[in-house]
Design a protein around this motif. Structure first.
Motif, PDB file in Angstrom:
ATOM      1  N   GLU A  23       0.858  -1.052   0.002  1.00  0.00           N
ATOM      2  CA  GLU A  23      -0.004   0.021  -0.171  1.00  0.00           C
ATOM      3  C   GLU A  23       1.089   1.392  -0.105  1.00  0.00           C
ATOM      4  O   GLU A  23       0.629   2.364  -0.700  1.00  0.00           O
ATOM      5  N   ARG A  24       1.922   1.164   0.829  1.00  0.00           N
ATOM      6  CA  ARG A  24       2.858   2.304   0.889  1.00  0.00           C
ATOM      7  C   ARG A  24       3.449   2.601  -0.548  1.00  0.00           C
ATOM      8  O   ARG A  24       3.509   3.884  -1.053  1.00  0.00           O
ATOM      9  N   PHE A  25       3.956   1.721  -1.170  1.00  0.00           N
ATOM     10  CA  PHE A  25       4.658   1.665  -2.528  1.00  0.00           C
ATOM     11  C   PHE A  25       3.775   2.182  -3.479  1.00  0.00           C
ATOM     12  O   PHE A  25       3.909   3.020  -4.430  1.00  0.00           O
ATOM     13  N   CYS A  26       2.341   1.483  -3.498  1.00  0.00           N
ATOM     14  CA  CYS A  26       1.261   1.973  -4.612  1.00  0.00           C
ATOM     15  C   CYS A  26       0.628   3.483  -4.385  1.00  0.00           C
ATOM     16  O   CYS A  26       0.705   3.899  -5.295  1.00  0.00           O
ATOM     17  N   GLY A  27       1.036   3.890  -3.011  1.00  0.00           N
ATOM     18  CA  GLY A  27       0.481   5.263  -2.777  1.00  0.00           C
ATOM     19  C   GLY A  27       1.337   6.143  -3.441  1.00  0.00           C
ATOM     20  O   GLY A  27       0.889   7.351  -3.690  1.00  0.00           O
ATOM     21  N   LYS A  28       2.488   5.878  -3.685  1.00  0.00           N
ATOM     22  CA  LYS A  28       3.617   6.824  -4.313  1.00  0.00           C
ATOM     23  C   LYS A  28       3.499   6.930  -5.827  1.00  0.00           C
ATOM     24  O   LYS A  28       4.098   7.423  -6.421  1.00  0.00           O
ATOM     25  N   LEU A  29       2.635   6.004  -6.458  1.00  0.00           N
ATOM     26  CA  LEU A  29       2.454   5.829  -7.767  1.00  0.00           C
ATOM     27  C   LEU A  29       1.459   6.938  -8.412  1.00  0.00           C
ATOM     28  O   LEU A  29       1.458   6.887  -9.721  1.00  0.00           O
ATOM     29  N   SER A  30       0.790   7.456  -7.825  1.00  0.00           N
ATOM     30  CA  SER A  30      -0.270   8.459  -8.160  1.00  0.00           C
ATOM     31  C   SER A  30      -1.181   7.907  -9.159  1.00  0.00           C
ATOM     32  O   SER A  30      -1.469   8.349 -10.203  1.00  0.00           O
ATOM     33  N   LEU A  31      -1.716   6.753  -8.607  1.00  0.00           N
ATOM     34  CA  LEU A  31      -2.883   6.122  -9.582  1.00  0.00           C
ATOM     35  C   LEU A  31      -4.171   6.368  -9.207  1.00  0.00           C
ATOM     36  O   LEU A  31      -4.522   6.901  -8.041  1.00  0.00           O
ATOM     37  N   ALA A  32      -5.154   6.439  -9.956  1.00  0.00           N
ATOM     38  CA  ALA A  32      -6.404   6.720  -9.813  1.00  0.00           C
ATOM     39  C   ALA A  32      -6.752   5.650  -8.683  1.00  0.00           C
ATOM     40  O   ALA A  32      -6.479   4.548  -8.474  1.00  0.00           O
ATOM     41  N   PRO A  33      -7.644   6.086  -7.537  1.00  0.00           N
ATOM     42  CA  PRO A  33      -8.088   5.201  -6.467  1.00  0.00           C
ATOM     43  C   PRO A  33      -8.598   3.765  -6.731  1.00  0.00           C
ATOM     44  O   PRO A  33      -8.123   3.032  -6.078  1.00  0.00           O
ATOM     45  N   GLU A  34      -9.343   3.616  -7.744  1.00  0.00           N
ATOM     46  CA  GLU A  34     -10.042   2.485  -8.263  1.00  0.00           C
ATOM     47  C   GLU A  34      -8.892   1.523  -8.829  1.00  0.00           C
ATOM     48  O   GLU A  34      -8.783   0.269  -8.274  1.00  0.00           O
ATOM     49  N   LEU A  35      -8.091   1.918  -9.505  1.00  0.00           N
ATOM     50  CA  LEU A  35      -6.887   1.367 -10.066  1.00  0.00           C
ATOM     51  C   LEU A  35      -5.829   0.983  -9.230  1.00  0.00           C
ATOM     52  O   LEU A  35      -5.515  -0.518  -8.872  1.00  0.00           O
ATOM     53  N   ALA A  36      -5.693   1.762  -8.192  1.00  0.00           N
ATOM     54  CA  ALA A  36      -4.990   1.359  -7.144  1.00  0.00           C
ATOM     55  C   ALA A  36      -5.447   0.311  -6.147  1.00  0.00           C
ATOM     56  O   ALA A  36      -4.598  -0.630  -5.788  1.00  0.00           O
ATOM     57  N   ARG A  37      -6.644   0.369  -5.887  1.00  0.00           N
ATOM     58  CA  ARG A  37      -7.228  -0.938  -5.202  1.00  0.00           C
ATOM     59  C   ARG A  37      -7.128  -2.158  -5.943  1.00  0.00           C
ATOM     60  O   ARG A  37      -6.781  -3.077  -5.223  1.00  0.00           O
ATOM     61  N   ILE A  39      -4.775  -2.918  -8.145  1.00  0.00           N
ATOM     62  CA  ILE A  39      -3.225  -3.211  -8.116  1.00  0.00           C
ATOM     63  C   ILE A  39      -3.022  -3.863  -6.925  1.00  0.00           C
ATOM     64  O   ILE A  39      -2.152  -4.727  -6.986  1.00  0.00           O
ATOM     65  N   ILE A  40      -3.413  -3.192  -5.724  1.00  0.00           N
ATOM     66  CA  ILE A  40      -3.107  -3.721  -4.588  1.00  0.00           C
ATOM     67  C   ILE A  40      -3.605  -5.191  -4.492  1.00  0.00           C
ATOM     68  O   ILE A  40      -2.858  -5.862  -3.655  1.00  0.00           O
ATOM     69  N   ALA A  68       5.767  -7.354  -7.399  1.00  0.00           N
ATOM     70  CA  ALA A  68       4.625  -7.775  -7.347  1.00  0.00           C
ATOM     71  C   ALA A  68       3.897  -6.573  -7.808  1.00  0.00           C
ATOM     72  O   ALA A  68       2.977  -6.748  -8.903  1.00  0.00           O
ATOM     73  N   LEU A  69       4.068  -5.554  -7.260  1.00  0.00           N
ATOM     74  CA  LEU A  69       3.459  -4.211  -8.002  1.00  0.00           C
ATOM     75  C   LEU A  69       3.953  -3.973  -9.588  1.00  0.00           C
ATOM     76  O   LEU A  69       3.349  -3.645 -10.381  1.00  0.00           O
TER      77      LEU A  69
END
Length: 76
Positions: A23-37, A39-40, A68-69
């Protein structure tokens, strides 16, 4: 050397869970919230598979999470 000293002294350290980094790494990628969910979720599945198959042994948890990300992002 560090691991050898711990083994000699009989000290056991628990492994760090790679999912703690996702979650921390994904948060630094500036992805759209739904896409981030998505991906996580996918990255967590990859990590859980690698842990069950004992593929994570001897590897840094942060590297496992990053890989994995990367796999999830490349598959999009």
């Amino acid at each position: 050397l560090y691991t050898r000293i711990l083994t000699t002294l009989g000290i056991a350290l628990s492994d760090v869970d790679p999912t703690l980094y996702v979650e921390r790494f994904c948060g630094k990628l500036s992805l759209a919230p739904e896409l981030a969910r998505e991906i996580i979720k996918d990255a967590m599945e990859i990590i859980n598979f690698s842990v069950q198959a004992s593929l994570h042994s001897g590897r840094k948890p942060s590297n496992i999470a990053g890989a994995a990300l990367k796999l999830c992002l490349e598959s999009r």
